[in-house]
Write an enzyme that holds these catalytic residues in place. Structure first.
Site, PDB file in Angstrom:
ATOM      1  N   THR A 123      66.148  19.952   2.297  1.00 40.11           N
ATOM      2  CA  THR A 123      67.267  20.162   1.389  1.00 40.11           C
ATOM      3  C   THR A 123      67.716  18.869   0.719  1.00 40.11           C
ATOM      4  O   THR A 123      67.546  17.776   1.287  1.00 40.11           O
ATOM      5  CB  THR A 123      68.454  20.754   2.181  1.00 40.11           C
ATOM      6  OG1 THR A 123      69.622  20.737   1.378  1.00 40.11           O
ATOM      7  CG2 THR A 123      68.747  19.964   3.452  1.00 40.11           C
ATOM      8  N   ASP A 124      68.344  19.001  -0.449  1.00 35.70           N
ATOM      9  CA  ASP A 124      68.906  17.823  -1.118  1.00 35.70           C
ATOM     10  C   ASP A 124      70.144  17.301  -0.372  1.00 35.70           C
ATOM     11  O   ASP A 124      70.585  16.177  -0.609  1.00 35.70           O
ATOM     12  CB  ASP A 124      69.246  18.132  -2.590  1.00 35.70           C
ATOM     13  CG  ASP A 124      70.279  19.241  -2.770  1.00 35.70           C
ATOM     14  OD1 ASP A 124      70.726  19.827  -1.760  1.00 35.70           O
ATOM     15  OD2 ASP A 124      70.646  19.517  -3.930  1.00 35.70           O
ATOM     16  N   GLU A 125      70.683  18.104   0.544  1.00 31.10           N
ATOM     17  CA  GLU A 125      71.908  17.685   1.248  1.00 31.10           C
ATOM     18  C   GLU A 125      71.682  16.477   2.146  1.00 31.10           C
ATOM     19  O   GLU A 125      72.655  15.826   2.540  1.00 31.10           O
ATOM     20  CB  GLU A 125      72.444  18.833   2.114  1.00 31.10           C
ATOM     21  CG  GLU A 125      72.895  20.012   1.308  1.00 31.10           C
ATOM     22  CD  GLU A 125      73.988  20.819   1.999  1.00 31.10           C
ATOM     23  OE1 GLU A 125      74.133  21.979   1.658  1.00 31.10           O
ATOM     24  OE2 GLU A 125      74.697  20.288   2.867  1.00 31.10           O
ATOM     25  N   TYR A 150      74.890  20.283   9.680  1.00 32.17           N
ATOM     26  CA  TYR A 150      73.683  20.933   9.121  1.00 32.17           C
ATOM     27  C   TYR A 150      72.765  19.899   8.475  1.00 32.17           C
ATOM     28  O   TYR A 150      71.587  19.799   8.817  1.00 32.17           O
ATOM     29  CB  TYR A 150      74.078  22.013   8.094  1.00 32.17           C
ATOM     30  CG  TYR A 150      72.930  22.394   7.183  1.00 32.17           C
ATOM     31  CD1 TYR A 150      71.836  23.104   7.660  1.00 32.17           C
ATOM     32  CD2 TYR A 150      72.917  22.000   5.835  1.00 32.17           C
ATOM     33  CE1 TYR A 150      70.749  23.430   6.826  1.00 32.17           C
ATOM     34  CE2 TYR A 150      71.848  22.326   4.996  1.00 32.17           C
ATOM     35  CZ  TYR A 150      70.768  23.034   5.503  1.00 32.17           C
ATOM     36  OH  TYR A 150      69.712  23.343   4.684  1.00 32.17           O
ATOM     37  N   LYS A 154      68.969  18.562   9.439  1.00 32.04           N
ATOM     38  CA  LYS A 154      67.814  18.650   8.529  1.00 32.04           C
ATOM     39  C   LYS A 154      67.218  17.246   8.314  1.00 32.04           C
ATOM     40  O   LYS A 154      66.003  17.076   8.265  1.00 32.04           O
ATOM     41  CB  LYS A 154      68.215  19.266   7.180  1.00 32.04           C
ATOM     42  CG  LYS A 154      68.545  20.747   7.227  1.00 32.04           C
ATOM     43  CD  LYS A 154      67.387  21.639   7.630  1.00 32.04           C
ATOM     44  CE  LYS A 154      66.302  21.769   6.580  1.00 32.04           C
ATOM     45  NZ  LYS A 154      65.284  22.780   6.981  1.00 32.04           N
TER      46      LYS A 154
HETATM   47  P1  NAD Z   1      68.262  31.699   6.045  1.00 31.07           P
HETATM   48  O1  NAD Z   1      69.410  31.316   6.912  1.00 31.07           O
HETATM   49  O2  NAD Z   1      68.423  32.798   5.053  1.00 31.07           O
HETATM   50  O3  NAD Z   1      67.001  32.106   6.965  1.00 31.07           O
HETATM   51  C1  NAD Z   1      66.636  31.369   8.093  1.00 31.07           C
HETATM   52  C2  NAD Z   1      65.620  32.194   8.872  1.00 31.07           C
HETATM   53  O4  NAD Z   1      65.193  31.428   9.999  1.00 31.07           O
HETATM   54  C3  NAD Z   1      66.175  33.519   9.412  1.00 31.07           C
HETATM   55  O5  NAD Z   1      65.284  34.559   9.180  1.00 31.07           O
HETATM   56  C4  NAD Z   1      66.335  33.245  10.899  1.00 31.07           C
HETATM   57  O6  NAD Z   1      66.208  34.416  11.702  1.00 31.07           O
HETATM   58  C5  NAD Z   1      65.201  32.262  11.150  1.00 31.07           C
HETATM   59  N1  NAD Z   1      65.453  31.414  12.331  1.00 31.07           N
HETATM   60  C6  NAD Z   1      66.590  30.723  12.633  1.00 31.07           C
HETATM   61  N2  NAD Z   1      66.449  30.095  13.800  1.00 31.07           N
HETATM   62  C7  NAD Z   1      65.182  30.357  14.241  1.00 31.07           C
HETATM   63  C8  NAD Z   1      64.453  29.978  15.396  1.00 31.07           C
HETATM   64  N3  NAD Z   1      64.985  29.195  16.340  1.00 31.07           N
HETATM   65  N4  NAD Z   1      63.184  30.426  15.516  1.00 31.07           N
HETATM   66  C9  NAD Z   1      62.632  31.243  14.582  1.00 31.07           C
HETATM   67  N5  NAD Z   1      63.293  31.652  13.484  1.00 31.07           N
HETATM   68  C10 NAD Z   1      64.554  31.208  13.316  1.00 31.07           C
HETATM   69  O7  NAD Z   1      67.793  30.365   5.353  1.00 31.07           O
HETATM   70  P2  NAD Z   1      67.248  30.117   3.872  1.00 31.07           P
HETATM   71  O8  NAD Z   1      68.388  30.000   2.960  1.00 31.07           O
HETATM   72  O9  NAD Z   1      66.168  31.077   3.597  1.00 31.07           O
HETATM   73  O10 NAD Z   1      66.639  28.656   4.064  1.00 31.07           O
HETATM   74  C11 NAD Z   1      65.273  28.479   4.452  1.00 31.07           C
HETATM   75  C12 NAD Z   1      64.990  26.993   4.582  1.00 31.07           C
HETATM   76  O11 NAD Z   1      65.261  26.365   3.341  1.00 31.07           O
HETATM   77  C13 NAD Z   1      65.849  26.277   5.614  1.00 31.07           C
HETATM   78  O12 NAD Z   1      65.051  25.328   6.258  1.00 31.07           O
HETATM   79  C14 NAD Z   1      66.939  25.597   4.793  1.00 31.07           C
HETATM   80  O13 NAD Z   1      67.399  24.438   5.430  1.00 31.07           O
HETATM   81  C15 NAD Z   1      66.164  25.277   3.536  1.00 31.07           C
HETATM   82  N6  NAD Z   1      66.978  25.186   2.304  1.00 31.07           N
HETATM   83  C16 NAD Z   1      67.739  26.247   1.917  1.00 31.07           C
HETATM   84  C17 NAD Z   1      68.451  26.169   0.719  1.00 31.07           C
HETATM   85  C18 NAD Z   1      69.302  27.302   0.213  1.00 31.07           C
HETATM   86  O14 NAD Z   1      69.966  27.129  -0.805  1.00 31.07           O
HETATM   87  N7  NAD Z   1      69.304  28.459   0.843  1.00 31.07           N
HETATM   88  C19 NAD Z   1      68.374  24.997  -0.058  1.00 31.07           C
HETATM   89  C20 NAD Z   1      67.623  23.927   0.415  1.00 31.07           C
HETATM   90  C21 NAD Z   1      66.891  24.044   1.585  1.00 31.07           C
HETATM   91  O1  DAU Z   2      71.977  21.968  -1.401  1.00 29.55           O
HETATM   92  C1  DAU Z   2      71.142  22.788  -0.651  1.00 29.55           C
HETATM   93  C2  DAU Z   2      71.942  23.543   0.381  1.00 29.55           C
HETATM   94  O2  DAU Z   2      72.636  24.567  -0.322  1.00 29.55           O
HETATM   95  C3  DAU Z   2      71.087  24.160   1.498  1.00 29.55           C
HETATM   96  O3  DAU Z   2      70.490  23.134   2.216  1.00 29.55           O
HETATM   97  C4  DAU Z   2      71.937  25.023   2.423  1.00 29.55           C
HETATM   98  O4  DAU Z   2      71.106  25.683   3.356  1.00 29.55           O
HETATM   99  C5  DAU Z   2      72.668  26.053   1.586  1.00 29.55           C
HETATM  100  O5  DAU Z   2      73.554  26.781   2.420  1.00 29.55           O
HETATM  101  C6  DAU Z   2      73.459  25.384   0.459  1.00 29.55           C
HETATM  102  O6  DAU Z   2      74.563  24.609   0.999  1.00 29.55           O
HETATM  103  P1  DAU Z   2      75.995  24.601   0.292  1.00 29.55           P
HETATM  104  O7  DAU Z   2      77.002  24.232   1.300  1.00 29.55           O
HETATM  105  O8  DAU Z   2      75.962  23.834  -0.971  1.00 29.55           O
HETATM  106  O9  DAU Z   2      76.096  26.188  -0.098  1.00 29.55           O
HETATM  107  P2  DAU Z   2      77.319  27.207  -0.029  1.00 29.55           P
HETATM  108  O10 DAU Z   2      76.866  28.438  -0.743  1.00 29.55           O
HETATM  109  O11 DAU Z   2      77.858  27.355   1.336  1.00 29.55           O
HETATM  110  O12 DAU Z   2      78.413  26.490  -0.927  1.00 29.55           O
HETATM  111  C7  DAU Z   2      78.168  26.163  -2.287  1.00 29.55           C
HETATM  112  C8  DAU Z   2      79.405  25.493  -2.842  1.00 29.55           C
HETATM  113  O13 DAU Z   2      80.469  26.470  -2.912  1.00 29.55           O
HETATM  114  C9  DAU Z   2      79.943  24.377  -1.977  1.00 29.55           C
HETATM  115  O14 DAU Z   2      80.524  23.387  -2.811  1.00 29.55           O
HETATM  116  C10 DAU Z   2      81.052  25.045  -1.140  1.00 29.55           C
HETATM  117  C11 DAU Z   2      81.589  26.094  -2.104  1.00 29.55           C
HETATM  118  N1  DAU Z   2      82.094  27.349  -1.488  1.00 29.55           N
HETATM  119  C12 DAU Z   2      81.304  27.997  -0.595  1.00 29.55           C
HETATM  120  C13 DAU Z   2      81.724  29.177  -0.015  1.00 29.55           C
HETATM  121  C14 DAU Z   2      80.857  29.888   0.997  1.00 29.55           C
HETATM  122  C15 DAU Z   2      83.326  27.856  -1.880  1.00 29.55           C
HETATM  123  O15 DAU Z   2      84.040  27.282  -2.740  1.00 29.55           O
HETATM  124  N2  DAU Z   2      83.730  29.035  -1.328  1.00 29.55           N
HETATM  125  C16 DAU Z   2      82.999  29.718  -0.390  1.00 29.55           C
HETATM  126  O16 DAU Z   2      83.467  30.773   0.113  1.00 29.55           O
END
Ligand code: NAD
Ligand code: DAU
Length: 339
Positions: A123-125, A150, A154
């Site tokens: 992730t970019d985080e 988190y 990562k």
């Molecule tokens: P998600 O939370 O939707 O899905 C995570 C999946 O991993 C689920 O199906 C869960 O059951 C499985 N899981 C969790 N713990 C596990 C374990 N111990 N063993 C096996 N399976 C397990 O997540 P996502 O949004 O699809 O993200 C996928 C990947 O991408 C993650 O590594 C996350 O850090 C990364 N990522 C997500 C975002 C985003 O915006 N969603 C952005 C950047 C990076």
């Molecule tokens: O940047 C990549 C990341 O993006 C991934 O690594 C994470 O897995 C993914 O969850 C996401 O993280 P964020 O914290 O940026 O996503 P979230 O959707 O939780 O929040 C997006 C923005 O919106 C953040 O600035 C917080 C704000 N927010 C979020 C929620 C859930 C609100 O203002 N209200 C809300 O209820």
């Protein structure tokens, strides 16, 4: 080719599997997923009877299970993680366990079984936060500076993956991408939370002043980038992936979603207590990925949002079921404490 996908029942993993089996129908995909609250096999209905797809319920921290599924695969695409920042603030333990320990178990097994490519999704985080009103962007030289449990977990996993390349020559690649959105995203994340709340006639909670900025990436664009990294990426390298976003604040993004859905923003926005340690701004420089792999995102924010709204409208049953379970309790507690 046989691919082990970890976390394939989650949001991005399931989009990846559906895409891969459509485009690479002679390949085999094994999906190892623990099915935490975020894992949902309904996402994979389309392929559940496909003879080239197999689901294994299991935990990536369990060495025996991992060794068994790893024994005959060619490459690993590692999505499995605890992924929600707010949950990591409530309890960091599962984040350290899955994201750090789980990645380590996978790396050990990948070495043992001489996996040809271990691709780690990050992730970019991990880079921390950028100031508002600048043109600065994260690039592959940006130092790691994670702020939430988190992102710290990562970052830990990224370091381990790189260390296994440097020390043991494990053929790895890493991608750090921005905020994904699109079909099958769990409605704890901002965009699906907003869309489904609007469909339910509920307000949308905006943290703090709402002037936080994220870089929004449509999930299909992300999946295409992973495909290119697997096909053309250089072993040992890191690729940054971002969306076609000009800076847009959370507040403006939510206003745009509300208006697109035909409602009045003044009636649906609710400011709530801020997230502790909230990163101000993310922006990703993906030019190296573009230059090297010929990738660029196809979805403008406007088009991606329109298609995502449409998907949630058409898939009422999916998100209503998700919102009625354990998540309902989490939502009530999480947002009660913020008001
Ligand atoms: P998600 O939370 O939707 O899905 C995570 C999946 O991993 C689920 O199906 C869960 O059951 C499985 N899981 C969790 N713990 C596990 C374990 N111990 N063993 C096996 N399976 C397990 O997540 P996502 O949004 O699809 O993200 C996928 C990947 O991408 C993650 O590594 C996350 O850090 C990364 N990522 C997500 C975002 C985003 O915006 N969603 C952005 C950047 C990076
Ligand atoms: O940047 C990549 C990341 O993006 C991934 O690594 C994470 O897995 C993914 O969850 C996401 O993280 P964020 O914290 O940026 O996503 P979230 O959707 O939780 O929040 C997006 C923005 O919106 C953040 O600035 C917080 C704000 N927010 C979020 C929620 C859930 C609100 O203002 N209200 C809300 O209820």
């Amino acid at each position: 080719m046989k691919i082990l996908v970890t976390g394939g029942a989650g949001f991005i993993g399931s989009n990846f599997i559906l895409y891969w089996l459509k485009k690479h129908s002679s390949d085999y995909v094994v999906n190892l997923d623990k099915l935490t609250y975020a894992g949902n096999l309904e996402n994979l209905r389309e392929v559940e009877n496909n003879s080239h797809y197999k689901f294994v319920k299991g935990d990536i921290t369990d060495r025996q299970t991992v060794d068994k599924v790893m024994s005959d695969v060619d490459i690993v695409v590692h999505f499995a993680a605890e992924s929600h920042v707010d949950r990591s603030i409530i309890d960091a333990s599962p984040f350290v366990k899955t994201n750090v320990e789980g990645t380590h178990v996978l790396l050990e097994s990948a070495l043992k079984h001489k996996i040809k490519r271990f691709h780690h999704i990050s992730t970019d985080e991990v880079f921390g936060a950028l100031p508002l009103n600048t043109t600065e962007k994260f690039n592959i030289k940006t130092c790691y500076n994670p702020h939430s449990p988190y992102s710290a977990s990562k970052a830990g996993s990224d370091h381990l993956v790189r260390a296994y390349h440097t020390t043991y020559k494990l053929p790895i690649t890493i991608s750090n991408c921005s905020n994904n959105y699109g079909p099958y995203q769990f409605p704890e994340k901002l965009i699906p939370l907003a869309i489904t709340n609007i469909l339910e006639g509920k307000k949308i909670p905006i943290y703090g002043d709402g002037l936080y900025v994220r870089d929004w990436l449509y999930v299909e664009d992300h999946v295409r980038a992973i495909e290119l990294i697997l096909q053309k990426g250089k072993v040992g390298k890191t690729y940054l992936i971002g969306g076609l976003t000009k800076d847009i604040s959370n507040l403006d993004l939510i206003k745009m979603i509300i208006k697109t859905m035909g409602y009045n923003p003044d009636e649906l926005i609710e400011f709530v207590k801020d997230r502790p340690g909230h990163d101000r701004r993310y922006a990703v420089d993906w030019s190296l990925t573009q230059n090297e792999l010929g990738w660029s995102p196809k979805y403008s924010l406007k088009r991606g949002i329109r298609e995502t709204i449409e998907w949630y409208k058409q898939n009422n049953k999916w998100w209503k079921r998700v919102k009625s379970g354990e998540y309902k309790k989490y939502y009530t507690k999480q947002y009660k404490e913020r008001r």
